[in-house]
Enzyme design. Structure first.
Site, short mmCIF file in Angstrom:
data_model
loop_
_atom_site.label_atom_id
_atom_site.label_comp_id
_atom_site.label_asym_id
_atom_site.label_seq_id
_atom_site.Cartn_x
_atom_site.Cartn_y
_atom_site.Cartn_z
N GLU A 142 -0.11 -9.47 -0.68
CA GLU A 142 -1.76 -9.60 -0.93
C GLU A 142 -2.42 -9.69 -1.90
OE1 GLU A 142 -1.85 -6.54 2.38
OE2 GLU A 142 -2.93 -7.87 3.47
N ALA B 111 0.89 -1.17 -0.15
CA ALA B 111 0.11 -0.22 -0.02
C ALA B 111 0.99 1.36 -0.09
CB ALA B 111 -0.88 -0.07 1.25
N GLU C 32 4.44 -5.43 7.41
CA GLU C 32 3.70 -4.36 8.06
C GLU C 32 4.16 -3.98 9.42
OE1 GLU C 32 2.54 -6.49 5.99
OE2 GLU C 32 1.09 -5.46 4.56
N GLY D 243 0.91 -5.00 0.84
CA GLY D 243 -0.32 -4.96 -0.09
C GLY D 243 -0.11 -5.56 -1.32
N1 CAA Z 1 4.61 3.27 -0.50
C1 CAA Z 1 5.18 4.40 -1.33
N2 CAA Z 1 6.16 4.71 -1.86
C2 CAA Z 1 6.89 3.52 -1.85
C3 CAA Z 1 6.67 2.00 -1.31
C4 CAA Z 1 5.49 2.00 -0.70
N3 CAA Z 1 4.89 1.16 -0.20
N4 CAA Z 1 7.63 1.29 -1.57
C5 CAA Z 1 8.53 1.98 -2.26
N5 CAA Z 1 8.14 3.19 -2.18
C6 CAA Z 1 9.09 4.38 -3.15
C7 CAA Z 1 10.18 4.81 -1.96
O1 CAA Z 1 9.68 5.73 -1.01
C8 CAA Z 1 11.19 5.42 -2.94
O2 CAA Z 1 10.53 6.79 -3.40
P1 CAA Z 1 11.45 7.88 -3.65
O3 CAA Z 1 12.32 7.56 -4.58
O4 CAA Z 1 10.70 9.05 -3.99
O5 CAA Z 1 12.39 7.98 -2.32
C9 CAA Z 1 10.83 4.47 -4.36
O6 CAA Z 1 9.66 3.72 -4.14
C10 CAA Z 1 12.13 3.28 -4.37
O7 CAA Z 1 12.19 2.83 -3.20
P2 CAA Z 1 13.58 2.53 -2.24
O8 CAA Z 1 14.32 3.97 -2.64
O9 CAA Z 1 13.14 2.21 -0.97
O10 CAA Z 1 13.89 1.39 -2.99
P3 CAA Z 1 15.15 0.40 -2.37
O11 CAA Z 1 15.42 -0.56 -3.36
O12 CAA Z 1 15.93 0.79 -1.35
O13 CAA Z 1 13.87 -0.46 -1.29
C11 CAA Z 1 11.94 -1.73 -0.87
C12 CAA Z 1 12.99 -1.27 -2.00
C13 CAA Z 1 12.48 -2.51 0.07
C14 CAA Z 1 11.03 -2.22 -1.54
C15 CAA Z 1 11.54 -0.68 -0.05
O14 CAA Z 1 11.17 0.65 -0.84
C16 CAA Z 1 10.40 -0.83 0.74
O15 CAA Z 1 10.76 -1.38 1.89
N6 CAA Z 1 9.19 -0.45 0.60
C17 CAA Z 1 8.09 -0.41 1.65
C18 CAA Z 1 7.45 -1.92 1.70
C19 CAA Z 1 6.46 -2.15 2.67
O16 CAA Z 1 6.75 -1.65 3.82
N7 CAA Z 1 5.32 -2.37 2.23
C20 CAA Z 1 4.13 -2.73 2.99
C21 CAA Z 1 3.34 -1.19 2.92
S1 CAA Z 1 1.87 -1.34 4.21
C22 CAA Z 1 0.85 -2.31 3.35
O17 CAA Z 1 1.07 -2.66 2.35
C23 CAA Z 1 -0.33 -2.32 4.41
C24 CAA Z 1 -1.36 -3.10 3.90
O18 CAA Z 1 -1.33 -4.59 3.86
C25 CAA Z 1 -2.76 -2.53 3.47
#
Ligand code: CAA
Length: 260
Positions: free
Chosen positions: A115, A67, A135, A112
């Site tokens: 999921e 998400a 999460e 998400g």
């Molecule tokens: N939401 C919004 N933006 C996201 C994102 C997310 N879930 N995942 C990545 N991005 C964005 C980053 O913020 C970044 O943006 P900027 O370039 O503007 O800074 C861009 O995508 C590239 O990401 P990274 O620089 O972080 O890339 P990386 O290679 O260093 O890491 C990653 C990759 C491990 C996937 C890391 O981005 C990450 O951990 N992302 C979040 C994953 C996460 O926590 N997902 C769960 C979300 S909560 C959810 O999904 C709840 C639900 O069930 C409803």
């Protein structure tokens, strides 16, 4: 609907739906959830000739990284619950879609994104695909069905571990655990998914719809799956395709299913 974040192409009767927010690793913001709802709830059901749907993410890095966390800031309890409810409704539309929906997982499938892949009927993973429910790192739990569907695929023991540790696993481990159907070389995800849908398309469409419905029944609380199977079996017997399938077998020829 004018889609902003979904790219939809058609190939051989199959819709290839690409979530296209590559700069945000295809994170599911509210707009994307709304577009998925429209596609699976309105657009696709109107396409009688559609054989199935491949769901994938733009670029090589991510299927969907979760998400969209930028929309989480200052969410109240009521707003958070509403967000989870909206996502779950859309994912149920996918899970209950009467034609095969195959996730072509090309990279990160986190939160998400994992999921979303789990709501699809089948999952093809590229060898660099990675899966996880991180999460708890955010002080959250999955909200789009992850606590329920992960158990269905990998069992409670491993689901508890993955959900509580936030560990991210590779494609091969996901395959060993039963989370994905197959692992393919990078770049072969979509073609493999298309191949699966084409194979399913050689079967009787109404029987496939009944398979989806009946298997889903197993996981619905309080449902009577065996009763559902009896009813669905009876309904299949009442189709032209069943007579054609049985006749083709007896006449030693390939069946010509029409979907009725
Ligand atoms: N939401 C919004 N933006 C996201 C994102 C997310 N879930 N995942 C990545 N991005 C964005 C980053 O913020 C970044 O943006 P900027 O370039 O503007 O800074 C861009 O995508 C590239 O990401 P990274 O620089 O972080 O890339 P990386 O290679 O260093 O890491 C990653 C990759 C491990 C996937 C890391 O981005 C990450 O951990 N992302 C979040 C994953 C996460 O926590 N997902 C769960 C979300 S909560 C959810 O999904 C709840 C639900 O069930 C409803």
């Amino acid at each position: 609907m004018d889609y902003q974040n979904l790219q939809i192409q058609h190939q051989d009767g199959i819709a290839i739906v690409t979530i296209s927010r590559e700069k945000a690793l295809n994170a599911l913001n509210a707009q994307t959830i709304q577009e998925l709802r429209h596609f699976f709830g309105t657009d696709a059901p109107q396409q009688a000739e559609l054989l199935g749907v491949v769901l994938t993410g733009a670029g090589e890095k991510a299927f969907v990284a979760g998400a969209d966390i930028t929309e989480f800031k200052d969410l109240s309890a009521a707003e958070g619950a509403a967000l989870a409810q909206r996502g779950q409704e859309v994912f149920f539309l996918i899970e209950r879609f009467p034609k095969p929906v195959v996730a072509a997982v090309n990279g990160f499938a986190l939160g998400g994104g994992c999921e979303l892949a789990m709501a699809c009927h089948l999952r093809v993973a590229g060898e660099k695909a990675r899966f996880g429910q991180p999460e708890v790192n955010l002080g959250l739990i999955p909200g789009y069905g992850g606590t329920q569907r992960l158990i269905q695929y990998v069992g409670k023991t491993k689901a508890m571990e993955l959900l509580m540790t936030a560990d991210i696993i590779g494609a091969n481990e996901a395959h060993q655990l039963g989370l994905v159907n197959t692992v393919v070389p990078l770049g072969a995800e979509i073609e493999t998914a298309i191949g699966l849908i084409k194979k399913i398309a050689t079967k009787a469409p109404l029987a496939i719809a009944k398979i989806i419905e009946t298997v889903n029944t197993y996981f619905e609380p309080g449902s009577a799956g065996f009763v559902k199977e009896v009813d669905a079996f009876g309904e299949c017997c009442n189709t032209v395709d069943f007579r054609e399938g049985a006749a083709a077998f007896l006449e030693k020829r390939a069946p010509n299913f029409k979907g009725n």
